[in-house]
Design an enzyme around this catalytic site. Structure first.
Site, PDB file in Angstrom:
ATOM      1  N   LYS A 233      -4.816  -6.539   2.909  1.00  0.00           N
ATOM      2  CA  LYS A 233      -4.686  -5.373   2.028  1.00  0.00           C
ATOM      3  C   LYS A 233      -6.057  -4.960   1.482  1.00  0.00           C
ATOM      4  CE  LYS A 233      -2.970  -2.190  -0.742  1.00  0.00           C
ATOM      5  NZ  LYS A 233      -3.483  -2.159  -2.052  1.00  0.00           N
TER       6      LYS A 233
ATOM      7  N   SER B   3       0.821  -1.204   0.000  1.00  0.00           N
ATOM      8  CA  SER B   3       0.000   0.000   0.000  1.00  0.00           C
ATOM      9  C   SER B   3       0.854   1.253   0.000  1.00  0.00           C
ATOM     10  CB  SER B   3      -0.900   0.015   1.231  1.00  0.00           C
ATOM     11  OG  SER B   3      -1.593   1.241   1.280  1.00  0.00           O
TER      12      SER B   3
ATOM     13  N   GLU C 292     -10.190   2.391   3.810  1.00  0.00           N
ATOM     14  CA  GLU C 292      -9.819   3.639   3.117  1.00  0.00           C
ATOM     15  C   GLU C 292     -11.057   4.262   2.448  1.00  0.00           C
ATOM     16  OE1 GLU C 292      -6.316   3.078   0.544  1.00  0.00           O
ATOM     17  OE2 GLU C 292      -7.417   4.115  -1.016  1.00  0.00           O
TER      18      GLU C 292
ATOM     19  N   HIS D 111      -7.866  -3.184   4.168  1.00  0.00           N
ATOM     20  CA  HIS D 111      -7.242  -1.852   4.267  1.00  0.00           C
ATOM     21  C   HIS D 111      -7.894  -0.911   3.260  1.00  0.00           C
ATOM     22  CE1 HIS D 111      -4.531   1.052   2.399  1.00  0.00           C
ATOM     23  NE2 HIS D 111      -3.997   1.247   3.591  1.00  0.00           N
ATOM     24  N   ASN D 112      -8.019  -1.364   2.026  1.00  0.00           N
ATOM     25  CA  ASN D 112      -8.618  -0.518   1.001  1.00  0.00           C
ATOM     26  C   ASN D 112     -10.083  -0.216   1.307  1.00  0.00           C
ATOM     27  OD1 ASN D 112      -6.126  -1.019  -0.164  1.00  0.00           O
ATOM     28  ND2 ASN D 112      -6.952  -1.061  -2.237  1.00  0.00           N
TER      29      ASN D 112
END
Ligand code: NBP
Length: 479
Positions: free
Chosen positions: A182, A128, A189, A185-186
């Site tokens: 990941k 990232s 976000e 995480h996105n």
């Protein structure tokens, strides 16, 4: 063979990662790209870096010391499969293939099985931080075997971002764990960005602040508990003036948000796992709604509130919005970590949630001071069932909730859409409810489908004979 690490795929991410690797003491980096011109231009443009260039995969394999370690940075999907296929033909048992692209974690699970069946290691690593992160230090989420991490870990540590003296990389878990984390995480976000956008909307369209004034408010917020990369860059975006028109840039940017799919993956995965990531889902839907110009045009004259709520005290309102943003953000992260915990459970990964928060403190888009609190919460209580029930966050939300409720009520009565603020509050109230109307839903389900229900005061499963004499019977098994 002279190189200790190789990179395949030299578009923007791969070349930046290769340059990052080459700039670290002790690394010699072999580079290979399907189209030779890309390799050539990387070498021409960056004479400062010493690369071992390969024209073919065979040359690439020959240039790597054993166990060979190569990071693939090509287009996710078919490109990745093609490169894995080529590498497995020239690599040998014990070698390590790392996919640093944005792969769907289920693809990573499949690839890991296929590659490890040939005796090679396959590591799906979430990376990232975009282009800038790849060059100067990303946050890295590697999966794969612990054995491969012994070789790979030190290399990744050498290029990762550093937060409070610690490199932003940790072994997440086996096979797809890194890409799963990941992905979440996105998703987080997406929620964080949407929440900030809603705060902007309220300040702009209800309190009447200009983009420049909101930029100042965000800069101020960035000195407190909301301090984060996303708040910081939002202030910069809002301060930007369009050179062509002299207007705030935000007013000339088309209000249709795009996406590349990781938010959708997060929500789809969470739906399958039965985890309510409502903040992330609302953020994905908000982008979808924004990108429906025909529907929006057709609906643009639909009536709003007859007497929109007004902001009486600007400063108090700004402070309420700040608190509402913080509380909603806590919920969004709490939901995201729930999704990681559920994924770990489903796929048999042993994921240390506190370490995940730790490696997001630097390099990545959601980097924020606030993540320290999440690490602390999981360190103090490794079996924490929900982040929002950790003492620090419970207290934080308790302190903000009156503001949060006022803001959500204000948004509803003034006709400003705040799907993420509102759904986060609804989630919070749902979570803390002693009794939920789910009992009514169970009654309905039993009525029309004999789906049965459980009682609060007895063991067993029951069904009421709705179309008969409405007595209750004990059901032997559920229908
Ligand atoms: P792209 O996603 O644009 O992919 C271009 C690269 O893939 C080129 O090196 C190209 O080689 C190679 N490639 C393709 Br396309 N098909 C191939 C095939 N069949 N065989 C071999 N090579 C093939 O590059 P990027 O934007 O640098 O991203 C790389 C990865 O990193 C992606 O998975 C992306 O999702 C991920 N990522 C990107 C960002 C970001 O901010 N851009 C952030 C985080 C992660 P060629 O030169 O021969 O065409």
């Amino acid at each position: 063979a002279t190189a200790n690490i190789g990179v395949v795929g030299l578009a923007v991410m791969g070349s930046n990662l290769a340059r990052n690797l080459a700039s670290r003491e002790g690394n010699t980096v072999a580079v290979y790209n399907r189209t030779w011109a890309r390799t050539e231009s990387l070498i021409e443009e960056h004479p400062e870096a010493e690369f071992v260039q390969a024209k073919s995969v065979e040359e690439f394999a020959a240039s790597l010391q054993k166990p060979r370690t190569a990071i693939i940075m090509v287009q996710a999907g078919r490109g990745t499969d093609a490169v894995i296929d080529q590498l497995t033909q020239v690599f040998e048992p014990g070698d390590i293939i790392v996919d640093g692209g944005n792969a769907l974690f289920t693809d990573t699970i499949r690839r890991e099985q296929a590659v490890s069946a040939k005796g090679l290691h396959f590591v799906g690593a979430g990376i990232s931080g975009g282009e800038e992160g790849a060059l100067n230090g990303p946050s890295i989420m590697p999966g794969g075997s612990p054995e491969s991490y012994e070789t790979l870990g030190p290399i990744l540590k050498s290029i990762a971002a550093v937060a409070e003296g610690e490199p932003c990389v940790t072994h997440i878990g086996t096979d797809g764990a890194g890409h799963f984390v990941k992905m979440i995480h996105n998703g987080i976000e997406y929620a964080d960005m949407q929440l900030i956008a809603e705060a902007y909307d309220l300040l702009r369209n209800s309190a009447g602040l200009t983009p420049a004034e909101i930029a100042d408010v965000f800069t101020e917020w960035n000195r407190g508990e909301l301090e984060s990369y996303l708040i910081e860059i939002t202030a910069e975006v809002l301060r930007q003036v369009d050179a062509r028109t002299g207007k705030p840039l935000v007013d000339v940017i088309l209000d249709q948000a795009g996406s590349k799919g990781t938010g959708v993956w997060t929500v789809q995965t969470a739906l399958n796992l039965g985890v309510p990531v409502s903040g992330i889902a609302e953020a994905v839907f908000a982008r979808a709604l924004s990108s429906k110009p025909a529907q929006r045009a057709a609906a643009s004259e639909l009536p709003g509130p007859s007497t929109p709520a007004r902001v009486e005290d600007r400063d108090a309102f700004v402070e309420d919005v700040r608190r509402a943003l913080y509380a909603s953000k806590i919920i969004a992260y709490s939901q995201g970590f729930d999704a990681i915990a559920a994924g770990a459970d489903e796929y048999g990964w042993n994921i240390d949630l506190g370490s995940v928060a730790k490696i997001w403190r630097g390099g990545c888009i959601i980097r924020a001071v606030f993540l320290n609190r999440i690490t602390d919460a999981y360190t103090e209580q490794p079996d924490l069932v929900s982040l929002v029930t950790a003492p620090y966050f419970t207290e934080a939300v308790a302190g903000e909730q009156d503001s949060w409720r006022r803001v959500v009520a204000h948004a509803a009565t003034s006709g400003i859409p705040t799907p993420a603020f509102s759904s986060s509050l609804a989630y919070y109230d749902g979570l803390r409810a002693k009794r939920l109307p789910a009992a009514v839903v169970q009654g309905q389900r039993d009525f029309f489908g004999a789906h049965t229900y459980k009682r609060v005061d007895a063991e067993g499963t029951y069904h009421t004979l709705w179309s008969g004499d409405r007595t209750e019977i004990e059901a032997t098994d559920s229908h």
